[in-house]
Design an enzyme around this catalytic site. Sequence first.
Site, PDB file in Angstrom:
ATOM      1  N   GLU A 153      -5.281   0.978-142.506  1.00 36.22           N
ATOM      2  CA  GLU A 153      -4.470   0.411-141.424  1.00 36.22           C
ATOM      3  C   GLU A 153      -4.886  -1.005-141.052  1.00 36.22           C
ATOM      4  OE1 GLU A 153      -4.513   3.216-138.166  1.00 36.22           O
ATOM      5  OE2 GLU A 153      -2.976   4.435-139.112  1.00 36.22           O
ATOM      6  N   GLU A 309      -0.811   9.828-143.583  1.00 34.79           N
ATOM      7  CA  GLU A 309      -1.477  10.575-142.510  1.00 34.79           C
ATOM      8  C   GLU A 309      -0.413  11.178-141.596  1.00 34.79           C
ATOM      9  OE1 GLU A 309      -4.233   8.358-140.093  1.00 34.79           O
ATOM     10  OE2 GLU A 309      -5.096   7.358-141.837  1.00 34.79           O
TER      11      GLU A 309
HETATM   12  C1  GAL Z   1      -5.066   6.635-137.790  1.00 35.84           C
HETATM   13  C2  GAL Z   1      -6.290   6.239-138.592  1.00 35.84           C
HETATM   14  C3  GAL Z   1      -7.167   7.453-138.879  1.00 35.84           C
HETATM   15  C4  GAL Z   1      -7.396   8.252-137.635  1.00 35.84           C
HETATM   16  C5  GAL Z   1      -6.061   8.647-137.077  1.00 35.84           C
HETATM   17  C6  GAL Z   1      -6.138   9.511-135.849  1.00 35.84           C
HETATM   18  O1  GAL Z   1      -4.479   5.557-137.166  1.00 35.84           O
HETATM   19  O2  GAL Z   1      -5.925   5.649-139.790  1.00 35.84           O
HETATM   20  O3  GAL Z   1      -8.382   7.015-139.435  1.00 35.84           O
HETATM   21  O4  GAL Z   1      -8.112   7.508-136.717  1.00 35.84           O
HETATM   22  O5  GAL Z   1      -5.339   7.491-136.727  1.00 35.84           O
HETATM   23  O6  GAL Z   1      -4.863   9.898-135.439  1.00 35.84           O
END
Ligand code: GAL
Length: 682
Positions: A153, A309
Site C-alpha cells: 500500500e 486483502e
Molecule cells: C491494510 C494493510 C494490512 C493491514 C490491513 C488491516 O491496509 O495493507 O497490512 O494493516 O490494512 O485491515
Amino acid sequence: MALKILNEQMLHGGDYNPDQWLDRPDVLQKDIEYMKQTRVNAVSLGIFAWSALEPEEGRYELDWMQKIIDSLYQNGIYTVLATPSGARPVWMGVNHPEVLRVGPDLVRNSMGVRHNHCYTSPYYRQKVWDIDKLLSQRFGQHPGVILWHISNEYSGACYCPLCIAEFRRWLKKKYGTIQRLNAAWWTAFWSHTYNDFEEIDPPLDRGEHYINGLTLDWKRFVSDRTHDFMAWEKQAIRAGGSTVPVTTNFMGFYRGLNYFQFKDVTDIVSWDNYPLWHTPEGNEPMAIDVSMTHDYMRSILDKPFLMMESSPGPTNWQPVCNQKRPGVLEMTSLHAVAHGSNSVQYFQWRASRGCHEKFHASVVGHDGTNQTRMFHEVEQVGKRLAGLSRICHTSVRARTAIIFDRENFWALDGIAGNLNPEEGKSGADARHYYDLVKDNYAAFWHMGIGVDIVDSVTDLSKYSLVIAPMLYLERPGVVENLRRFTENGGTLVGTYLSGISDENDLCFECFGPNGLQDVFGLESRELDCLYPSQHNFTEYAGRRYELSDMCDVVKVSTAEVMAVYGSDYYQGYPVLTRHPFGKGCAYYLSSRPEPQFFFDFYNTLADKIGLSRALGHASIPAGVSATVRENEEEAFLFVINYNETAAEITPEKPLRNLETGETETVITLPPYAVKIFECDVR
Ligand code: GAL
C-alpha cells in the site's frame, strides 16, 4: 508458468506472517493443515518481514523463508512473495535516520510504524535494491512463487531535504526555465514570483499553500516519486533474475496517487477491499461504492485483477468493528469475483498475539482452532472458488465508461470557490466530485449495465457511452480525446464545472467548457452555488426532480434544450441539453439532479444506444446487483443479494446455474446469496 497459474485458477488465501511464529513449529504445521482445509492455494509472504530477513545490517537470513516456501509448495500452496520495503527494521531507522520521513511541518519522524520511509534516500533505495534482488535471486525461480507483491500500500509523502531537492529538479525538467514556471503558476499573484528553482518549497503547513499550480505539481511529483520507487523495486527483482509478474496492492480511490500512472510497472492490478456492511443505511450504498471501486481497479489494465486483502470479520480500524453476519463473507468475496477479481485474499491468515493488529479478524484466531464461524465461512468460500476456474478467463466487457480523473480530483481539491459548504467536508469532497461520479454510476448498477471507470486520457474508442462528470481540469489531449470519441459516433455526457482550467490550473480565457463548446452546442456563462439546504428543480419526461449543489447558467447556440430550471433568476435556462456532433451526440447537464433522474435518463439512453443489460429488462429488486463476466466464447452472470432479506427475480428466460447445473425460471435469492449462471455472450 506463474502467469499460467494466475490465469487459470482463482486464488484463495491471504497475508501470512510466519516470521512472527518462527519459534513455533507446531503453529506453522497447523497453518498448513488449516490452509489445506480451507482450500487456500496462495499466501502473501514476507510483507513486513525485513527484520527477520536482515536482522543486522548486511547479515541476511533467508533460510527460514526457504523452508516456508518449500513447505507451502509441497502442500499445493503458492507464494505471493512480498518485498519488505513497507516497513524497515529498527537498526536501519536508528542508524540511518535519513530513511525516515519528514512531514509537511518539516519535522523528521522517529523510528516507528510503517510507511515511514523516504522514497529518495539513496541509502534506503540501495538497501531495498539489495534485499529485493537477493530475494529474487534466491526465490525468484522457485516453482512455488507465482507473483511479486511489491511493498505494501504505497502511500504518503516525504518533505525531507532530499525530496525537496528532487522536487526542484523535477520542476526544472518540466518547465525548463523559472519564467515558464512563474507563468504556469501565475505567481505574480500576491507577489510570489520565484527567481530560482532553489527558492521553491513544497506546499507546507506553515508555508506556501495557495499556489494551485504548486500544489498540483507537488501531488504529481509525489505520485511520480512513488511510481519511480516501484519501478526501482521491479528493476531490482528483474536484476535478480526473476521474470515472475509483479503487483502492488492499491487502495481503491486512495487520493494520494494517480494509480493509472502505474500501468506500465504493474503486471496485474491488486487492491485491498474493506467494505463496511450492516450500516444503518443498509447494504446497498456500500455495495455500489465497492462495485465502483472494483470497476475502477479493473479498468486500470482492463483485465482481471486480484483482491489482495479483505477482512474475514471485523477490522480493528473501522468506526464500528462489527461482525459480518453469516453468509456475508461469501457474498462480499464473490462480489469481487463478479467485478473481475481472480482472487479472494484475506488480511490476515493468523492473528498476531501482540501489537496494533491483534484484534483484527483473521482466519485463525487467538484460539488457534478451526472451530470458529469465521473459519467455517472461509472454508465455504474456498469450496466455491475451487469450482470457478472457468471464470478466470473472462472479464467485464463494458461499453460505458465514466471518467474519474485523479489529477482533476487534485485540482478540484485545491481550488477556492464553487463550493457547497457542508459540515466536515472540504475540497473535492465539498464539491461532491466523487458523489457525482457515483450518482452516475449507480444508475448503471441498478440496470445491470457494466461500467469502466477510466481517467480522462484513456483511449475511449471501444465505448459507446462516455460520461465525464465535473471535468474541471483538462489535461493535455483530453479535449481531442472527447472530440474524437463523439465525432466517431460516441455518446458523451458532460456536466457543470467542466473545461475550466488547463493542466496547471490556469483558467481558460473563454466561456467553458473549453474546446468543447461546439461539441455540446453551448457555453457556460455563470455558475451559481446553493447552500446544502437549497434546491432548484426541473421537469423531465413528465417528472419533477430536485437540483442541488451548483447551477450552471448556460447559453445555448445549437443544442436542443430538453429540460430547464424551474425557479430563480435562471428559470427557463437549460438543465439538460442534447447536441449531435459528428456521428455522435453530446448531452450536457447543468446541475446535480437527485439520483432518480440519472436512473430515468440513462434508462432511456441505454436503450437508445443499445447497451446490453445483465438481466435484460427483468426488474432487479433494490439491493440486488447483476453483472456479467465474459470472453468471446462464454459468459457468466452474477446475481447478488446484499440485503438481509430474501429477493426474487424473474429473468426474461430460464437460466442455467453454473454451480448446481439446474435451470432456474425464477431466481430466488436468500439473504446475502450469490448465484452464478451461464448466459449468452453479448
Ligand atoms: C491494510 C494493510 C494490512 C493491514 C490491513 C488491516 O491496509 O495493507 O497490512 O494493516 O490494512 O485491515
